[in-house]
Design a protein around this motif. Sequence first.
Motif, mmCIF file in Angstrom:
data_model
loop_
_atom_site.group_PDB
_atom_site.id
_atom_site.type_symbol
_atom_site.label_atom_id
_atom_site.label_comp_id
_atom_site.label_asym_id
_atom_site.label_seq_id
_atom_site.Cartn_x
_atom_site.Cartn_y
_atom_site.Cartn_z
ATOM 1 N N ARG A 101 -17.747 9.711 54.280
ATOM 2 C CA ARG A 101 -18.045 11.106 54.639
ATOM 3 C C ARG A 101 -17.872 12.075 53.470
ATOM 4 N NH1 ARG A 101 -20.775 10.750 59.266
ATOM 5 N NH2 ARG A 101 -19.687 9.451 60.761
ATOM 6 N N MET A 102 -17.383 11.584 52.351
ATOM 7 C CA MET A 102 -17.171 12.468 51.195
ATOM 8 C C MET A 102 -18.508 12.912 50.629
ATOM 9 S SD MET A 102 -14.115 10.651 49.097
ATOM 10 C CE MET A 102 -12.610 10.191 49.902
ATOM 11 N N GLN A 103 -18.656 14.218 50.462
ATOM 12 C CA GLN A 103 -19.881 14.768 49.896
ATOM 13 C C GLN A 103 -19.685 15.236 48.458
ATOM 14 O OE1 GLN A 103 -21.012 17.840 52.657
ATOM 15 N NE2 GLN A 103 -22.153 16.389 53.911
ATOM 16 N N LEU A 104 -18.460 15.608 48.125
ATOM 17 C CA LEU A 104 -18.177 16.127 46.794
ATOM 18 C C LEU A 104 -16.754 15.752 46.414
ATOM 19 C CD1 LEU A 104 -18.917 18.093 44.393
ATOM 20 C CD2 LEU A 104 -17.803 19.867 45.731
ATOM 21 N N VAL A 105 -16.593 15.247 45.207
ATOM 22 C CA VAL A 105 -15.264 14.979 44.659
ATOM 23 C C VAL A 105 -15.220 15.728 43.330
ATOM 24 C CG1 VAL A 105 -13.600 13.226 43.944
ATOM 25 C CG2 VAL A 105 -15.264 12.684 45.729
ATOM 26 N N ASP A 106 -14.357 16.734 43.267
ATOM 27 C CA ASP A 106 -14.364 17.689 42.161
ATOM 28 C C ASP A 106 -12.993 17.733 41.499
ATOM 29 O OD1 ASP A 106 -15.223 19.767 40.528
ATOM 30 O OD2 ASP A 106 -14.858 21.311 42.032
ATOM 31 N N VAL A 107 -12.967 17.804 40.175
ATOM 32 C CA VAL A 107 -11.723 17.958 39.432
ATOM 33 C C VAL A 107 -11.664 19.387 38.903
ATOM 34 C CG1 VAL A 107 -10.385 17.199 37.427
ATOM 35 C CG2 VAL A 107 -11.641 15.521 38.783
ATOM 36 N N ASN A 108 -10.598 20.107 39.240
ATOM 37 C CA ASN A 108 -10.396 21.487 38.782
ATOM 38 C C ASN A 108 -9.175 21.552 37.885
ATOM 39 O OD1 ASN A 108 -12.487 22.655 40.403
ATOM 40 N ND2 ASN A 108 -11.156 22.337 42.165
ATOM 41 N N ARG A 109 -9.258 22.377 36.856
ATOM 42 C CA ARG A 109 -8.126 22.575 35.946
ATOM 43 C C ARG A 109 -7.958 24.071 35.704
ATOM 44 N NH1 ARG A 109 -10.990 18.126 33.352
ATOM 45 N NH2 ARG A 109 -9.769 16.241 33.678
ATOM 46 N N GLY A 110 -6.997 24.658 36.398
ATOM 47 C CA GLY A 110 -6.698 26.070 36.184
ATOM 48 C C GLY A 110 -5.917 26.255 34.890
ATOM 49 N N PRO A 111 -5.736 27.493 34.458
ATOM 50 C CA PRO A 111 -5.070 27.730 33.168
ATOM 51 C C PRO A 111 -3.623 27.227 33.129
ATOM 52 C CG PRO A 111 -5.575 29.811 34.267
ATOM 53 C CD PRO A 111 -6.199 28.728 35.072
ATOM 54 N N LEU A 112 -2.851 27.444 34.187
ATOM 55 C CA LEU A 112 -1.465 26.985 34.184
ATOM 56 C C LEU A 112 -1.399 25.462 34.263
ATOM 57 C CD1 LEU A 112 0.255 29.587 36.552
ATOM 58 C CD2 LEU A 112 0.160 29.564 34.055
ATOM 59 N N ALA A 113 -2.225 24.864 35.096
ATOM 60 C CA ALA A 113 -2.255 23.406 35.218
ATOM 61 C C ALA A 113 -2.731 22.775 33.907
ATOM 62 C CB ALA A 113 -3.158 22.984 36.363
ATOM 63 N N ARG A 114 -3.730 23.379 33.290
ATOM 64 C CA ARG A 114 -4.243 22.858 32.017
ATOM 65 C C ARG A 114 -3.167 22.921 30.943
ATOM 66 N NH1 ARG A 114 -8.926 25.409 32.185
ATOM 67 N NH2 ARG A 114 -8.198 27.211 31.031
ATOM 68 N N LEU A 115 -2.358 23.971 30.963
ATOM 69 C CA LEU A 115 -1.252 24.110 30.027
ATOM 70 C C LEU A 115 -0.273 22.941 30.142
ATOM 71 C CD1 LEU A 115 0.135 26.095 27.980
ATOM 72 C CD2 LEU A 115 1.391 26.993 29.939
ATOM 73 N N MET A 116 -0.098 22.439 31.375
ATOM 74 C CA MET A 116 0.824 21.326 31.622
ATOM 75 C C MET A 116 0.122 19.967 31.616
ATOM 76 S SD MET A 116 3.842 22.622 32.239
ATOM 77 C CE MET A 116 4.901 23.533 33.322
ATOM 78 N N GLY A 117 -1.201 19.951 31.370
ATOM 79 C CA GLY A 117 -1.951 18.697 31.357
ATOM 80 C C GLY A 117 -2.239 18.144 32.743
ATOM 81 N N LEU A 118 -2.368 19.034 33.728
ATOM 82 C CA LEU A 118 -2.592 18.606 35.108
ATOM 83 C C LEU A 118 -3.945 19.068 35.626
ATOM 84 C CD1 LEU A 118 0.902 19.360 36.672
ATOM 85 C CD2 LEU A 118 0.048 17.193 35.776
ATOM 86 N N SER A 119 -4.367 18.453 36.728
ATOM 87 C CA SER A 119 -5.627 18.778 37.386
ATOM 88 C C SER A 119 -5.440 18.736 38.891
ATOM 89 C CB SER A 119 -6.706 17.757 37.001
ATOM 90 O OG SER A 119 -6.917 17.735 35.620
#
Length: 160
Positions: A101-119
């Motif tokens: 049923r998955m239609q979209l699998v998306d990876v987001n990286r906000g500025p604070l998460a990107r600073l810590m190397g997270l997504s």
Amino acid sequence: MPPRLEPSDAEWRRVSPKQIGVELLGSVISIVVTLAVAIVAFNLGAGWVALVAAAIAASSLVMAAFVPRRVRAYGYQLREDDLLFRRGLLFQRFVAVPYGRMQLVDVNRGPLARLMGLSDLKLVTAAATTGVSIPGLTEDAATELRDHLVELAESRRVGL
């Protein structure tokens, strides 16, 4: 027999402990901004605005105390037919997202998460209530999980 919707006995995969830092940093920024609003409002003679802003800052400070425990409550399991995600302390939420049923699998990286190397990994289905966002994955883990879930989703949709 239909698949179980309850959590299985399998090991829960947890998000990175760095997510605690991301959420705490976001809370600190929120607290600082609302305190600045309170100070400016007080100096301008808008005491009730200052009081509301100070109350918001105080409640944000209390909520920040629960961040470490809340982040430890995040978890997910890759099961045979679906991905099971959990979150919540007082009100726990378990969401099962069927691979087909998955239609979209998306990876987001906000500025604070990107600073810590997270997504964040976001899963979207046609049903609005089953959208899931898994925060605090390392960039490599999020990319690998995204690719794996897309592959599973494509293989399960072939049979539809």
